[in-house]
Motif scaffolding. Structure first.
Motif, mmCIF file in Angstrom:
data_model
loop_
_atom_site.group_PDB
_atom_site.id
_atom_site.type_symbol
_atom_site.label_atom_id
_atom_site.label_comp_id
_atom_site.label_asym_id
_atom_site.label_seq_id
_atom_site.Cartn_x
_atom_site.Cartn_y
_atom_site.Cartn_z
ATOM 1 N N GLN A 40 -3.411 15.320 -31.192
ATOM 2 C CA GLN A 40 -4.560 16.064 -31.686
ATOM 3 C C GLN A 40 -5.248 16.837 -30.563
ATOM 4 O OE1 GLN A 40 -7.801 13.747 -33.424
ATOM 5 N NE2 GLN A 40 -8.021 15.294 -35.010
ATOM 6 N N ARG A 41 -5.394 16.203 -29.403
ATOM 7 C CA ARG A 41 -6.041 16.895 -28.285
ATOM 8 C C ARG A 41 -5.174 18.028 -27.753
ATOM 9 N NH1 ARG A 41 -7.663 12.449 -24.128
ATOM 10 N NH2 ARG A 41 -6.007 11.267 -25.152
ATOM 11 N N LEU A 42 -3.854 17.854 -27.825
ATOM 12 C CA LEU A 42 -2.954 18.936 -27.403
ATOM 13 C C LEU A 42 -3.090 20.136 -28.336
ATOM 14 C CD1 LEU A 42 -0.782 19.953 -25.527
ATOM 15 C CD2 LEU A 42 0.927 18.692 -26.855
ATOM 16 N N LYS A 43 -3.192 19.875 -29.642
ATOM 17 C CA LYS A 43 -3.420 20.961 -30.604
ATOM 18 C C LYS A 43 -4.760 21.650 -30.332
ATOM 19 C CE LYS A 43 -0.993 18.582 -34.362
ATOM 20 N NZ LYS A 43 -1.173 17.947 -35.685
ATOM 21 N N LEU A 44 -5.771 20.844 -30.018
ATOM 22 C CA LEU A 44 -7.095 21.397 -29.735
ATOM 23 C C LEU A 44 -7.051 22.274 -28.493
ATOM 24 C CD1 LEU A 44 -10.037 21.325 -30.731
ATOM 25 C CD2 LEU A 44 -10.404 19.331 -29.270
ATOM 26 N N ALA A 45 -6.330 21.814 -27.459
ATOM 27 C CA ALA A 45 -6.197 22.602 -26.230
ATOM 28 C C ALA A 45 -5.458 23.908 -26.500
ATOM 29 C CB ALA A 45 -5.452 21.785 -25.169
ATOM 30 N N ALA A 46 -4.429 23.855 -27.346
ATOM 31 C CA ALA A 46 -3.678 25.065 -27.678
ATOM 32 C C ALA A 46 -4.568 26.083 -28.378
ATOM 33 C CB ALA A 46 -2.476 24.711 -28.558
ATOM 34 N N GLU A 47 -5.464 25.595 -29.252
ATOM 35 C CA GLU A 47 -6.399 26.502 -29.934
ATOM 36 C C GLU A 47 -7.411 27.079 -28.953
ATOM 37 O OE1 GLU A 47 -6.298 27.736 -32.832
ATOM 38 O OE2 GLU A 47 -4.584 26.559 -33.503
ATOM 39 N N LEU A 48 -7.884 26.241 -28.022
ATOM 40 C CA LEU A 48 -8.865 26.706 -27.039
ATOM 41 C C LEU A 48 -8.282 27.776 -26.124
ATOM 42 C CD1 LEU A 48 -10.651 23.424 -25.933
ATOM 43 C CD2 LEU A 48 -11.747 25.436 -26.882
ATOM 44 N N ALA A 49 -6.990 27.659 -25.841
ATOM 45 C CA ALA A 49 -6.355 28.603 -24.917
ATOM 46 C C ALA A 49 -6.155 29.967 -25.544
ATOM 47 C CB ALA A 49 -5.013 28.041 -24.445
ATOM 48 N N ARG A 50 -6.193 30.038 -26.896
ATOM 49 C CA ARG A 50 -6.021 31.303 -27.578
ATOM 50 C C ARG A 50 -7.335 32.088 -27.594
ATOM 51 N NH1 ARG A 50 -3.129 27.937 -31.590
ATOM 52 N NH2 ARG A 50 -0.900 28.214 -31.239
ATOM 53 N N PRO A 51 -7.260 33.420 -27.666
ATOM 54 C CA PRO A 51 -8.498 34.211 -27.783
ATOM 55 C C PRO A 51 -9.232 33.840 -29.074
ATOM 56 C CG PRO A 51 -6.633 35.612 -27.214
ATOM 57 C CD PRO A 51 -6.065 34.279 -27.553
ATOM 58 N N SER A 52 -10.536 33.634 -28.988
ATOM 59 C CA SER A 52 -11.310 33.223 -30.149
ATOM 60 C C SER A 52 -12.052 34.404 -30.759
ATOM 61 C CB SER A 52 -12.319 32.147 -29.746
ATOM 62 O OG SER A 52 -13.205 31.861 -30.809
ATOM 63 N N THR A 53 -12.096 34.434 -32.099
ATOM 64 C CA THR A 53 -12.860 35.479 -32.789
ATOM 65 C C THR A 53 -14.336 35.113 -32.860
ATOM 66 O OG1 THR A 53 -12.524 34.446 -34.956
ATOM 67 C CG2 THR A 53 -10.857 36.028 -34.225
ATOM 68 N N GLY A 54 -14.645 33.817 -32.638
ATOM 69 C CA GLY A 54 -16.028 33.369 -32.746
ATOM 70 C C GLY A 54 -16.474 33.166 -34.179
ATOM 71 N N ARG A 55 -15.523 33.274 -35.123
ATOM 72 C CA ARG A 55 -15.875 33.098 -36.546
ATOM 73 C C ARG A 55 -14.893 32.127 -37.211
ATOM 74 N NH1 ARG A 55 -15.573 38.167 -39.549
ATOM 75 N NH2 ARG A 55 -16.922 37.142 -41.076
ATOM 76 N N THR A 56 -14.454 31.149 -36.444
ATOM 77 C CA THR A 56 -13.457 30.199 -36.939
ATOM 78 C C THR A 56 -14.132 28.893 -37.367
ATOM 79 O OG1 THR A 56 -11.785 31.120 -35.459
ATOM 80 C CG2 THR A 56 -11.360 28.921 -36.335
ATOM 81 N N LEU A 57 -13.627 28.298 -38.450
ATOM 82 C CA LEU A 57 -14.069 26.968 -38.875
ATOM 83 C C LEU A 57 -13.011 25.967 -38.438
ATOM 84 C CD1 LEU A 57 -15.761 24.891 -40.493
ATOM 85 C CD2 LEU A 57 -14.463 25.577 -42.529
ATOM 86 N N TYR A 58 -13.393 25.043 -37.564
ATOM 87 C CA TYR A 58 -12.491 23.979 -37.106
ATOM 88 C C TYR A 58 -12.835 22.696 -37.855
ATOM 89 C CZ TYR A 58 -11.317 27.032 -33.171
ATOM 90 O OH TYR A 58 -10.893 28.079 -32.402
ATOM 91 N N ILE A 59 -11.816 22.064 -38.426
ATOM 92 C CA ILE A 59 -12.006 20.804 -39.145
ATOM 93 C C ILE A 59 -11.208 19.714 -38.448
ATOM 94 C CG2 ILE A 59 -11.574 19.593 -41.319
ATOM 95 C CD1 ILE A 59 -12.010 22.223 -42.780
ATOM 96 N N LEU A 60 -11.875 18.616 -38.122
ATOM 97 C CA LEU A 60 -11.209 17.483 -37.467
ATOM 98 C C LEU A 60 -11.544 16.205 -38.226
ATOM 99 C CD1 LEU A 60 -12.487 19.498 -34.995
ATOM 100 C CD2 LEU A 60 -11.013 17.999 -33.667
#
Length: 442
Positions: free
Chosen positions: A337-357
């Motif tokens: 789960q943390r690896l997936k989270l890191a992969a998302e963080l490394a991508r450019p963010s639109t600032g309008r994403t909903l993250y569900i954990l």
């Protein structure tokens, strides 16, 4: 329950994180059950991070001092008080309160932008209309069976996946979701395995291995030999060891027994041919890089910004101990789960994403929880919205907004018991979560 009813004596029971998915109220019932098993003459061994479970134990065995290569040692063993007295034990420092996750001095205020689920009636949800504030860190709490996953997973996530990403999912019963204009994508970061192939590694999941291969292809030794970036892949013919297909190991089928993996005798576990291994960056071959943990590789690639950014993200989520070439099939649920989270963080963010954990603290020590919280708050600081289904009060107390479902599980649940800031929920007399928060928020 079945074991207690059997009335067996002299049995060794081993439980791996039995508190997963349990509210604090239910956790106390679990501890009562475990004590009963012990008192009738059994031995109970529990792998656990929960503080109440540790304090209830007769003996605590603390491993460490760190994780990965820095772990594997017995730090202290004895009653909880002796562990708390051990200065070298991170667990002990949390038990004494010397280390703790602090309560934010200022919580982000809810604005006028909300994502509202109208008339949710899936499973035991009792016609709820629930609003999630945009741009905040929201925790959905409640006892087991109160309807949290039905609301967040089956309705919110599945409905948004269908509407925003045209996914094919079964959506729980509800009328509509208002406020879709405030978000452009939804990402559910769960603890399911990342891949079933040993070729998947943290470096490939993060995408950083592509950057590393390009770097090696641009080195003078690689250009002289005519090695393009593809030659440095262990998944393609050309530079990999063909005896093991670039895995560094061979699988021996045992037919009626589990398969056995042994080190490849062709490359001695190095994955590549000798010609590829002669190309080095700061005296390290591509195989050396795969054997490195994240923290070591950060020092090696400190002057390569794009690579360093990906590696730093892995370190930020508490995976600094992880080897870049470790097979993803060997990762725990929390690590995946943390690896997936890191992969998302490394991508450019639109600032309008909903993250569900959904229960991201499963399998995490308090030190790892603290790092995870810092990452989730970083996502919110970037303008994104984070919704977490969680029982861990260390997470709940740091949230901007809490939605507490209940009051009980099953037919007695499915209603909103309390909502607001953790301080507001803590003042609710009807909320089981509120009573526990009141003890933490002084």
């Amino acid at each position: 329950a079945s074991q207690i009813g059997s009335g067996l004596v002299g049995v060794l029971y081993i439980l791996d994180e039995p508190s997963i998915g349990l509210h604090h109220r239910d956790n106390q019932r679990l501890l009562t059950t475990l004590r009963r098993l012990r008192d009738v003459g059994n031995t109970v061994v529990v792998v656990e991070h929960d503080e109440d479970t540790m304090r209830a134990a007769d003996v605590v065995v603390d491993f460490g001092p760190g994780a990965g290569e820095r772990g594997g040692q017995l730090v202290v063993s004895g009653p909880p008080d002796s562990v708390a007295d051990c200065a070298s034990s991170v667990t002990g420092n949390y038990l004494t309160g010397a280390l703790k996750i602090g309560i934010p001095k200022n919580r982000r205020p809810a604005g006028d932008r909300w994502l509202t689920v109208v008339n949710a009636r899936h499973n035991n949800l009792d016609g709820l209309s629930v609003s999630f504030p945009i741009g905040l860190f929201t925790c959905v709490t409640g006892v087991s069976g109160s309807g949290k996953s039905s609301l967040v997973e089956d309705i919110l996530h599945n409905s948004l996946s269908v509407q925003l990403h045209r996914a094919e999912r079964s959506v729980g019963d509800h009328d509509q979701i208002l406020g879709l204009e405030h978000i452009d994508k939804v990402i559910n970061i769960d603890q399911s395995p990342i891949g079933h192939s040993p070729r998947s590694t943290p470096a490939t999941v993060m995408g950083v291995f592509d950057l590393i291969r390009q770097l090696y292809a641009e080195l003078p030794d690689a250009k002289v030999r005519g090695h393009a970036a593809g030659r440095f892949s262990f998944n393609k013919p050309g530079g990999r060891c063909e005896a093991c297909g670039g895995l560094g190991q061979k699988c021996i089928e045992m037919h009626f027994l589990p398969d056995v993996w042994v080190e490849c005798d062709g490359c001695a576990g190095r994955r590549y041919t000798s010609g590829i291994l002669q190309v080095r960056f700061r005296s390290h071959s591509i195989a050396d890089v795969l054997d490195m943990n994240v923290e070591t590789s950060l020092a090696v690639f400190e002057n390569v910004p794009r690579i360093r950014h990906c590696l730093q993200t892995l370190a930020d989520v508490g995976l600094g101990y992880m080897s870049l070439g470790q097979s993803s099939t060997t990762l725990s649920g929390g690590e995946a789960q943390r690896l997936k989270l890191a992969a998302e963080l490394a991508r450019p963010s639109t600032g309008r994403t909903l993250y569900i954990l959904d229960e991201p603290t499963t399998g995490l020590h308090v030190t790892d929880v603290e790092k995870l919280l810092a990452v989730m708050h970083r996502l919110v600081d970037g303008g994104n919205t984070v919704v977490v289904v969680e029982h861990n009060m260390e997470v709940v107390k740091t949230a901007d907004y809490v939605i507490d479902l209940g009051p009980e599980g099953g037919d007695a649940g499915g209603r909103i018991v309390a909502k607001g800031t953790p301080e507001q929920v803590a003042r609710s007399k009807k909320s089981h979560t509120g009573r526990i928060l009141a003890e933490l928020i002084q």
